[in-house]
Design a protein around this motif. Structure first.
Motif, PDB file in Angstrom:
ATOM      1  N   HIS A 191       0.804  -1.312   0.006  1.00 30.37           N
ATOM      2  CA  HIS A 191       0.000  -0.120   0.150  1.00 30.37           C
ATOM      3  C   HIS A 191       0.768   1.437  -0.146  1.00 30.37           C
ATOM      4  CE1 HIS A 191      -3.398   2.513   1.058  1.00 30.37           C
ATOM      5  NE2 HIS A 191      -2.677   3.051   2.376  1.00 30.37           N
TER       6      HIS A 191
ATOM      7  N   VAL B 274       1.201   5.438   0.880  1.00 28.05           N
ATOM      8  CA  VAL B 274       0.569   6.364   1.646  1.00 28.05           C
ATOM      9  C   VAL B 274       1.482   7.712   1.266  1.00 28.05           C
ATOM     10  CG1 VAL B 274       1.810   5.755   3.522  1.00 28.05           C
ATOM     11  CG2 VAL B 274      -0.121   7.269   3.687  1.00 28.05           C
TER      12      VAL B 274
ATOM     13  N   GLN C 245      -3.981  11.468  -1.547  1.00 25.75           N
ATOM     14  CA  GLN C 245      -4.137   9.871  -1.535  1.00 25.75           C
ATOM     15  C   GLN C 245      -3.083   9.507  -2.610  1.00 25.75           C
ATOM     16  OE1 GLN C 245      -8.245   8.368  -1.166  1.00 25.75           O
ATOM     17  NE2 GLN C 245      -8.672  10.336  -2.412  1.00 25.75           N
TER      18      GLN C 245
ATOM     19  N   ASP D  18      -5.039   4.642   6.892  1.00 18.99           N
ATOM     20  CA  ASP D  18      -4.120   5.635   6.761  1.00 18.99           C
ATOM     21  C   ASP D  18      -4.449   6.830   7.943  1.00 18.99           C
ATOM     22  OD1 ASP D  18      -2.898   4.409   4.757  1.00 18.99           O
ATOM     23  OD2 ASP D  18      -3.873   5.697   3.221  1.00 18.99           O
TER      24      ASP D  18
ATOM     25  N   GLY E 110      -0.655  10.939   7.014  1.00 21.30           N
ATOM     26  CA  GLY E 110       0.343   9.876   6.348  1.00 21.30           C
ATOM     27  C   GLY E 110       1.483   9.528   7.463  1.00 21.30           C
TER      28      GLY E 110
ATOM     29  N   VAL F 206       0.520   4.283   9.263  1.00 13.23           N
ATOM     30  CA  VAL F 206      -0.310   3.005   8.427  1.00 13.23           C
ATOM     31  C   VAL F 206      -0.703   2.059   9.295  1.00 13.23           C
ATOM     32  CG1 VAL F 206      -0.709   1.730   6.476  1.00 13.23           C
ATOM     33  CG2 VAL F 206       0.457   3.869   6.353  1.00 13.23           C
TER      34      VAL F 206
END
Length: 714
Positions: A53, A55, A86, A347, A351, A354
């Protein structure tokens, strides 16, 4: 063969074996390197699952990649972006998504490629799926595909949260029209094979990788197919209009959050495909006074965010709480994201952290992105991986340890904030001289929402930016009002969104009495019509209509017909209404008396013939002159049964004997009078030939012949 030759032979075999293994390993490493860096072309129809993922870290102004399997930050890309941006990822590129800009970077070189403007200044819903990623601008009704081929597809109206099947098909629900639409992978036009009933709210989910729609108004689930909606599966619970359904089912149950009632429901979905009742829903109580985001599901876990307490909660399919974890960071609420690796990522708003949710057991691990950012340059992992074997790491890895030279042009400046989007899910319910209005947050479009303005005919009010509803008092009962809500930030006032017209009135009052009109004909037909009464702020469900002697009907229209009515009858009509999700109320009775008129002429009957059967059959033609009639035939003291008659009618007189000609009479009766006819003659046989006394003498003659024959034999 001597010893030296045997040694040379063994060395040669071993060397060839090692060489083959080395070539195989080198080939595999080369293929892996090409796949990871994106330098090799992807074979047609082959899709890579995106692992981990991305972030965006506000403090470092960079995008960071979190490996969910190791819970470590393993890559960094210095990409300019606004706070709260995002990050979406595709096969070869990543995208930093702001409200007013989309910046692409190469996942292999971690360098900026280009920036493009979005179709609307709002925060989109990100979907990392096959053929994507996709950005869904729900308020604007626009779907942006960043994958190949890139496209912006108009949906035609605002959308609820979309879902996607494993083949890359995006399914979306039009919040304004109720249409259920699909966008196949690579397509540029949406098609809408199904639609919810008018006025019904809902949301989409997946069951067995097929779309299913939740009808929040009808409290039911429906499969979505090419021919429309499937059979309804009742939920067994009442939902509020703001209920949210999870993206997919977990362990045979579907999670539905009802924030207004502070409950999380887990619905048994076996009834969608099997011919047996579903198990009872499981309901979990949520913290009162909290605002929630979710639910979001993996294969075995349901995740929710308590935005008020800053916590992520995970549950299993039976509603058992698996873990609770604080989400660090400050500012706007945390974001939930479903990874293609069956993990859920949370998130923090800035940021800085996570939280990785294990999709199998619901455990949560906090990854400190700020800490990794302070010790990591662009492209470098947070720690050197341990080398394996005695081979040095690939040369390409050494090259990626250093930040590539910045040969890109400076990206355009970040656009200024714009007025907010329109509030979502605006609804209004009536009270006694008041209306209660509620809404879901509008997109802030770059600046914090400071207030919501609520307006109606004759007035307006202003409430705080964190408000989600208000009550308007001092209104006139019986007068319809249309309520409009608009959000406000430092850039101005955004577009308004309205609810359907609402009429204030005392709470839960039954409807008034309809004005009824009724007409009757001599044939006994009664036609009834009525006007809609004052519904007292409720919603009309149907009418209950009755006529004396004919029972009660449920009618959705404003007219009905009854037949076979006689004499004087009373017609009644009542309206059945409903307030919100409450029980139905039966209104006051509107009534009208009606009399079926007597025919102006008496009835007539004509005997057309008499036949031989088990007795005599009298054929008549009956004319009731528009009224219901009964007929009867008579021969001597024998009479037929009285029966309804109209036109050609047969009246049997059973078990009678006769010789020669007979005289038969027939009578008819209606509410308008009595009529009769007489006939004299010889009844006909079935073939139409007159029978006279043959019918009775024949058997006597046969008896005489039988006795004479017996004497001769003696």
């Amino acid at each position: 063969m001597n010893t030296d030759e045997r040694g040379t032979k063994r060395f040669s075999v071993a060397a060839r074996t090692r060489m083959a293994v080395a070539l195989m390993v080198a080939g595999c490493l080369a293929l892996v390197g090409l796949a990871v860096t994106g330098q090799a072309a992807t074979p047609e129809r082959l899709e890579f699952v995106q692992v981990g993922h991305w972030v965006y870290n506000d403090a470092a102004q960079s995008a960071f990649h979190v490996d969910g399997s190791t819970n470590r930050v393993d890559a960094r890309a210095d990409v300019p972006g606004a706070n709260g941006s995002q990050v979406a990822q595709g096969d070869g590129s990543g995208y930093v998504v702001e409200r007013n800009r989309i910046t692409e970077f190469d996942k292999a070189t971690l360098s900026v490629e280009e920036s493009t403007p979005p179709p609307a200044p709002e925060t989109p819903f990100v979907m990392e799926i096959a053929g994507g990623p996709y950005l869904v601008y729900r308020n604007a009704g626009q779907i942006v595909r960043l994958g190949d081929p890139a496209a912006t597809v108009p949906a035609g109206g605002p959308l609820s949260r979309p879902v996607a099947t494993t083949d890359g098909t995006v399914w979306a629900h039009r919040a304004d029209s109720g249409s259920i639409c699909e966008l196949p992978k690579g397509a540029a036009v949406m098609t809408c094979p199904a639609q919810l009933p008018p006025g019904h709210g809902g949301g989409l989910t997946l069951v067995g990788d097929s779309p299913v729609v939740l009808d929040t108004t009808g409290d039911s689930l429906h499969r979505v197919g090419p021919d429309g909606l499937g059979e309804a599966l009742p939920l067994g619970i009442k939902l509020s209009p703001s209920a949210q359904v999870a993206n997919s089912a977990v362990g045979g149950r579907l999670a539905i959050a009802d924030p207004e009632r502070n409950q999380l429901h887990l619905i048994d979905i076996s009834g969608l495909d099997q011919d047996h009742p579903s198990a009872k829903p499981i309901s979990v109580e949520l913290a009162k006074g909290s605002r929630f985001n979710g639910p979001l599901s993996s294969s075995n876990v349901v995740a929710m965010i308590d935005e008020t307490r800053g916590e992520v909660l995970t549950y299993d399919a039976d509603g058992k709480l698996k873990s609770t974890a604080k989400v660090p960071g400050q500012g706007t609420p945390p974001r939930l994201a479903k990874g293609e690796d069956n993990r859920i990522y949370v998130d923090s708003s800035d940021g800085s952290h996570v939280l990785v949710v294990n999709g199998d057991d619901g455990t949560v691990v906090d990854v400190d992105v700020d800490k990794a950012a302070s010790s990591q340059t662009a492209g470098a992992p947070s720690a050197d991986p341990e080398p394996s074997g005695d081979q040095p790491p690939p040369r390409q890895q050494d090259q990626r340890q250093q930040a590539p030279p910045n040969t890109q042009q400076a990206p355009p400046p970040v656009a200024k904030a714009t007025p907010p989007g329109a509030p979502r899910k605006v609804s209004a319910t009536s009270g006694d001289g008041s209306i209660k209005v509620s809404w879901s947050p509008a997109a802030d479009n770059g600046a914090r929402i400071t207030a919501y303005r609520v307006t109606w005919t004759g007035g307006s009010t202003r409430v705080g930016g964190s408000s989600r509803g208000t009550t308007i008092s001092g209104l006139t009962n019986g007068t319809p009002y249309v309520i409009t809500v608009a959000a406000e930030n430092s850039a101005g006032i955004g577009a308004g969104a309205g609810a359907k017209a609402v009429i204030p009135g005392p709470a839960n009052r039954p409807a008034g009495a309809p004005v009824v009109t009724a007409n009757a004909t001599a044939a006994g037909k009664v036609s009834v019509s009525w006007t809609q009464p004052d519904l007292r702020g409720g919603t009309l469900v149907h009418y209950l209509v009755s006529v004396t002697g004919k029972g009660q009907r449920t009618v959705s229209a404003s007219s009905a017909e009854f037949t076979g009515v006689t004499g004087t009858a009373t017609v009644t009509v009542r309206a059945v209404t409903k307030f919100g999700s409450g029980s139905t109320l039966t209104g006051a009775t509107g009534s009208r008396k009606v009399t079926v008129p007597a025919p102006s002429d008496p009835p007539t009957i004509t005997i057309t013939g008499v036949r031989v059967g088990t007795g005599l059959i009298v054929d008549v033609t009956a004319n009731g002159k528009g009224a219901s009639a009964t007929c009867q035939a008579k021969y001597g003291d024998a009479v037929s049964a009285s029966k309804a008659c109209s036109g050609a009618t047969s009246l049997p007189i059973n078990n009678v004997g006769y010789i020669g000609a007979v005289t038969v009479t027939a009578t008819i009766k209606t509410s308008g009078g009595t009529g009769s006819d007489s006939w004299t003659g010889s009844p006909s046989m079935r073939s139409g030939i007159p029978g006279g006394s043959l019918i009775w003498l024949g058997p006597m003659a046969l008896v005489g012949l039988r006795r004479r024959k017996e004497k001769e034999l003696l």
